[in-house]
Motif scaffolding. Sequence first.
Motif, PDB file in Angstrom:
ATOM      1  N   ALA A 197      17.977  10.845 -30.243  1.00 29.74           N
ATOM      2  CA  ALA A 197      18.217  10.010 -29.062  1.00 29.74           C
ATOM      3  C   ALA A 197      17.473  10.536 -27.846  1.00 29.74           C
ATOM      4  O   ALA A 197      17.127   9.764 -26.944  1.00 29.74           O
ATOM      5  CB  ALA A 197      19.710   9.942 -28.771  1.00 29.74           C
TER       6      ALA A 197
ATOM      7  N   GLN B  56      14.491  11.485 -27.663  1.00 29.79           N
ATOM      8  CA  GLN B  56      13.063  11.191 -27.700  1.00 29.79           C
ATOM      9  C   GLN B  56      12.677  10.092 -26.722  1.00 29.79           C
ATOM     10  O   GLN B  56      11.582  10.098 -26.176  1.00 29.79           O
ATOM     11  CB  GLN B  56      12.638  10.825 -29.122  1.00 29.79           C
ATOM     12  CG  GLN B  56      12.780  11.974 -30.107  1.00 29.79           C
ATOM     13  CD  GLN B  56      12.315  11.608 -31.501  1.00 29.79           C
ATOM     14  OE1 GLN B  56      11.947  10.461 -31.769  1.00 29.79           O
ATOM     15  NE2 GLN B  56      12.321  12.569 -32.400  1.00 29.79           N
ATOM     16  N   SER B  57      13.553   9.127 -26.500  1.00 26.68           N
ATOM     17  CA  SER B  57      13.266   8.030 -25.576  1.00 26.68           C
ATOM     18  C   SER B  57      14.553   7.267 -25.278  1.00 26.68           C
ATOM     19  O   SER B  57      15.546   7.396 -26.009  1.00 26.68           O
ATOM     20  CB  SER B  57      12.222   7.070 -26.174  1.00 26.68           C
ATOM     21  OG  SER B  57      12.751   6.385 -27.300  1.00 26.68           O
ATOM     22  N   LYS B  58      14.532   6.484 -24.220  1.00 22.79           N
ATOM     23  CA  LYS B  58      15.698   5.670 -23.880  1.00 22.79           C
ATOM     24  C   LYS B  58      15.955   4.617 -24.957  1.00 22.79           C
ATOM     25  O   LYS B  58      17.102   4.287 -25.262  1.00 22.79           O
ATOM     26  CB  LYS B  58      15.488   4.992 -22.532  1.00 22.79           C
ATOM     27  CG  LYS B  58      15.466   5.963 -21.359  1.00 22.79           C
ATOM     28  CD  LYS B  58      15.302   5.227 -20.048  1.00 22.79           C
ATOM     29  CE  LYS B  58      15.319   6.196 -18.864  1.00 22.79           C
ATOM     30  NZ  LYS B  58      15.153   5.495 -17.573  1.00 22.79           N
ATOM     31  N   ARG B  59      14.877   4.085 -25.507  1.00 21.83           N
ATOM     32  CA  ARG B  59      15.023   3.075 -26.565  1.00 21.83           C
ATOM     33  C   ARG B  59      15.695   3.674 -27.791  1.00 21.83           C
ATOM     34  O   ARG B  59      16.588   3.063 -28.386  1.00 21.83           O
ATOM     35  CB  ARG B  59      13.657   2.515 -26.942  1.00 21.83           C
ATOM     36  CG  ARG B  59      13.709   1.443 -28.008  1.00 21.83           C
ATOM     37  CD  ARG B  59      12.327   0.916 -28.315  1.00 21.83           C
ATOM     38  NE  ARG B  59      12.363  -0.123 -29.328  1.00 21.83           N
ATOM     39  CZ  ARG B  59      11.290  -0.737 -29.810  1.00 21.83           C
ATOM     40  NH1 ARG B  59      10.082  -0.421 -29.339  1.00 21.83           N
ATOM     41  NH2 ARG B  59      11.402  -1.660 -30.732  1.00 21.83           N
ATOM     42  N   ALA B  60      15.274   4.885 -28.174  1.00 19.02           N
ATOM     43  CA  ALA B  60      15.891   5.546 -29.325  1.00 19.02           C
ATOM     44  C   ALA B  60      17.372   5.798 -29.069  1.00 19.02           C
ATOM     45  O   ALA B  60      18.202   5.624 -29.966  1.00 19.02           O
ATOM     46  CB  ALA B  60      15.169   6.851 -29.619  1.00 19.02           C
TER      47      ALA B  60
ATOM     48  N   ARG C 277      19.392   4.046 -27.151  1.00 23.05           N
ATOM     49  CA  ARG C 277      20.111   2.762 -27.226  1.00 23.05           C
ATOM     50  C   ARG C 277      20.308   2.349 -28.680  1.00 23.05           C
ATOM     51  O   ARG C 277      21.387   1.880 -29.063  1.00 23.05           O
ATOM     52  CB  ARG C 277      19.347   1.676 -26.468  1.00 23.05           C
ATOM     53  CG  ARG C 277      19.395   1.818 -24.957  1.00 23.05           C
ATOM     54  CD  ARG C 277      18.949   0.524 -24.286  1.00 23.05           C
ATOM     55  NE  ARG C 277      17.604   0.140 -24.691  1.00 23.05           N
ATOM     56  CZ  ARG C 277      16.497   0.495 -24.045  1.00 23.05           C
ATOM     57  NH1 ARG C 277      16.582   1.261 -22.960  1.00 23.05           N
ATOM     58  NH2 ARG C 277      15.307   0.105 -24.461  1.00 23.05           N
ATOM     59  N   ASN C 278      19.264   2.491 -29.483  1.00 26.15           N
ATOM     60  CA  ASN C 278      19.355   2.081 -30.888  1.00 26.15           C
ATOM     61  C   ASN C 278      20.384   2.908 -31.645  1.00 26.15           C
ATOM     62  O   ASN C 278      21.174   2.373 -32.437  1.00 26.15           O
ATOM     63  CB  ASN C 278      17.987   2.207 -31.555  1.00 26.15           C
ATOM     64  CG  ASN C 278      17.001   1.155 -31.083  1.00 26.15           C
ATOM     65  OD1 ASN C 278      17.398   0.106 -30.555  1.00 26.15           O
ATOM     66  ND2 ASN C 278      15.720   1.415 -31.245  1.00 26.15           N
TER      67      ASN C 278
ATOM     68  N   ARG D 299      23.873   1.913 -30.587  1.00 26.20           N
ATOM     69  CA  ARG D 299      24.235   0.615 -31.159  1.00 26.20           C
ATOM     70  C   ARG D 299      24.649   0.753 -32.619  1.00 26.20           C
ATOM     71  O   ARG D 299      25.702   0.245 -33.036  1.00 26.20           O
ATOM     72  CB  ARG D 299      23.041  -0.339 -31.050  1.00 26.20           C
ATOM     73  CG  ARG D 299      23.315  -1.766 -31.494  1.00 26.20           C
ATOM     74  CD  ARG D 299      22.032  -2.579 -31.418  1.00 26.20           C
ATOM     75  NE  ARG D 299      21.393  -2.452 -30.106  1.00 26.20           N
ATOM     76  CZ  ARG D 299      20.171  -2.892 -29.847  1.00 26.20           C
ATOM     77  NH1 ARG D 299      19.439  -3.434 -30.797  1.00 26.20           N
ATOM     78  NH2 ARG D 299      19.677  -2.762 -28.628  1.00 26.20           N
TER      79      ARG D 299
ATOM     80  N   LEU E 142      15.866  -0.288 -37.203  1.00 22.85           N
ATOM     81  CA  LEU E 142      16.908   0.495 -36.545  1.00 22.85           C
ATOM     82  C   LEU E 142      17.250   1.684 -37.441  1.00 22.85           C
ATOM     83  O   LEU E 142      17.194   1.565 -38.676  1.00 22.85           O
ATOM     84  CB  LEU E 142      18.169  -0.352 -36.311  1.00 22.85           C
ATOM     85  CG  LEU E 142      18.114  -1.409 -35.206  1.00 22.85           C
ATOM     86  CD1 LEU E 142      19.406  -2.227 -35.191  1.00 22.85           C
ATOM     87  CD2 LEU E 142      17.887  -0.778 -33.840  1.00 22.85           C
TER      88      LEU E 142
END
Length: 254
Positions: free
Chosen positions: A136, A138-142, A144-145, A148, A170
Motif C-alpha cells: 500500500a 507504493q502509491s495512493k492507488r495501491a 485504495r485498491n 477496497r 486488483l
Amino acid sequence: MSSTIPNPANNPANNPANTPEPPHPEKEWWEEDGLPWTTKPTKQDYWCLGWFAFAGLFGLAMIPLRAWLLGLDPPVMLALTGSRLGAASTGALAAVGQAEMWLAYLLIGSLVAIKFDWIYWWAGKLWGRGILEVQAGQSKRAARNIARVETWAVKLGWLGIFLAYVPIPLPIALVVFVLAGTTGMKLWKFMVLNFVAKTVWSLGYFALGHSIGEPVVYVLEQYAKVANWVAIVLLVVIFVGAMRRQRKTQRAVK
C-alpha cells in the motif's frame, strides 16, 4: 561594601527552555519504512522474504515457457502452469476430441498453480498486515485498491478465497491469502480451499473454450507456427529489462 548573591533562576543554563533536547535514538535498519516486520527479524522472516524473491524469479522465468508451451501442447501447458489460457485452450481441443485426459491435466494444473500461495499465508502469520502495508505504501492507488479488497475479504471470510482468481486488476489474491494467515486459518484448510477454488475457476475457463471449440483450435494451430519465435522474443525482453534494472541500481549506488 555590598555583595550580591546570584540568583540561580537567572542563569541561562538553568532555564529548561535552553536545555537541549536529548538526541533521538537512531532507527535500527529493520525499523525503516518499507519493511513488513515490526520487531527484529528472525530466520523465519528471512526465509519468508527469500521465498518471495524465488517465487518472483520463477514466475518471470515461466513467461517465455508459457508462450512456447501454448504453441507446443496446451494440455501440457495447463498441467505445468495451471493458467487460464491453458484451461480454455484445452477445452477447445477437448471439443474436437484432441484432449482426452483433460481432467487429469486440469487437476495437476490446479496443484501447480497454488504451489507458492502458502508463502502469502505464511507472511500473514508472521507479519500480520505488514506485507499489505508495504504494498500500500507504493502509491495512493495501491493503498485504495488494497483497502477496497480488504473490506470485501473481511465481509466474505473464507469464501473470499473463491474470489482470489477473478481476472480483474486488483490485488485480490494477495490480500485474501495474507488475511488467511493473519486470521489464524490452518494452512491445510487454506490450501484445500485454494485448490478447490482454483479448480472451479479452471473448469469455468475450460467450459468457455469448449463452447467455442474449433475456432480456438484454428488460432492455436496458427500460433504454433510462431510460438518458438514468440518465446525467444520474450526471453530477450526479460533479459534486456533485467540488464536495465541492474544498471539503474548501480547508478543509484554510485
